[in-house]
Design an enzyme around this catalytic site. Structure first.
Site, short mmCIF file in Angstrom:
data_model
loop_
_atom_site.label_atom_id
_atom_site.label_comp_id
_atom_site.label_asym_id
_atom_site.label_seq_id
_atom_site.Cartn_x
_atom_site.Cartn_y
_atom_site.Cartn_z
CB SER A 45 -0.95 0.00 1.20
OG SER A 45 -0.23 -0.12 2.41
CD GLU A 46 0.34 3.91 2.01
OE1 GLU A 46 -0.68 4.56 1.70
OE2 GLU A 46 0.31 2.87 2.71
CB THR A 47 7.40 1.91 -1.09
OG1 THR A 47 6.92 0.59 -1.40
CG2 THR A 47 8.92 1.87 -0.98
#
Length: 283
Positions: A45-47
């Site tokens: 979902s995020e990096t």
């Protein structure tokens, strides 16, 4: 040579739980399109990307950016926790300061029972009412009626780094059973400027909540653990007088997507909300 990408799961309540985040600790030479491509390849979902180190000569003062597979995100709580733990493993526990697109975030790390726990303090929370058309669209997309809302908790949009509409449902069966169209939710979120998640909750007690955080992006539909939503919830509970402050609230999330998570939320009398959790490297 491509940058090294670490993978950590933040806020895990059980082995295999938590929210995975990608982490690039040395991203100073990367452009925004390159960071976006890496985030899409990672698929979480995020990096998080550490774009500057040693700000003003302080090795624990860094600049960080967050990308989902589709776009840059102003703030991401679980990737903040994961990055702080990854840094603490390599550089020792203690405090870090992250310069983020929403402002500076202080995050403290400490060793607890042989592992590392991290706690970030959010920016100052604020609230906003939803437009009636957005309320109607949200209930319709979830297949719910306004009467399904727990009357003790008003439907508001809350901010502590990202905007999250907060909907608390009265019945556990309704909370567990609702379904939604990811594309329709994504369209509504984009139209309303909700850069975080749609946070749907059920109050087990006044200080224990079950949460489902809707975040249609890439292959993700529901987020297993959402630090910015937990911070927004803390600000919401204080602003609405739903809890006596100071207090601590537990948020249980991720069971509906097979990744049980636990987020600890400390709500002071004033100021930012403190969100705490663990993170472990994914083999």
């Amino acid at each position: 040579m491509p940058p090294s990408v670490l993978r950590y799961a933040a806020f895990a309540a059980t082995p295999g739980g938590g929210n995975p985040a990608g982490i690039v600790l040395h991203a100073g030479a990367l452009s925004a399109p390159e960071m976006q491509r890496i985030a899409a390849d990672v698929g979480y979902s995020e990096t998080a990307f550490v774009t500057e180190r040693n700000i003003s000569g302080n090795a624990r003062h860094l600049s960080i950016r967050f990308f989902s597979p589709d776009a840059e995100v102003p703030f991401c709580g679980h990737a903040t926790i994961a990055t702080a733990v990854a840094l603490a493993v390599r550089e020792g526990s203690g405090a870090f300061e992250f310069e983020t697109p929403v402002g500076p975030i202080v995050i403290k790390t400490r060793v607890v029972d042989g592992g590392i726990t991290a706690s970030f303090t959010s920016v100052e929370p604020r609230m906003a009412a939803l437009e009636s058309a957005a309320e109607d669209a949200l209930f319709s997309l979830l297949g719910l009626a306004p009467s399904d809302r727990d009357a003790r908790y008003p439907l508001l949009s809350a901010y502590a780094g990202n905007w999250h509409p907060i909907l608390v449902l009265r019945d556990r069966a309704t909370f567990d059973g609702f379904a939604f169209d990811p594309g329709g939710i994504r369209t509504l979120m984009d139209a309303q400027g909700w850069r975080g998640t749609v946070s749907v909750l059920h109050a087990i007690t006044p200080t224990v909540f079950e949460a489902r955080n809707l975040f249609p992006v890439g292959t993700v539909t529901e987020d297993p653990a959402t630090g910015s939503a937990a911070a927004s919830l803390g600000g919401y509970l204080r602003a609405t007088g739903s809890v006596a402050v100071p207090t601590q609230v537990d948020v249980r999330q991720g069971a509906h997507v097979g990744r049980p998570s636990l987020l600890r939320v400390e709500i002071p009398v004033t100021g930012g909300i403190v969100v705490s959790g663990t993170a472990t490297e994914i083999a």
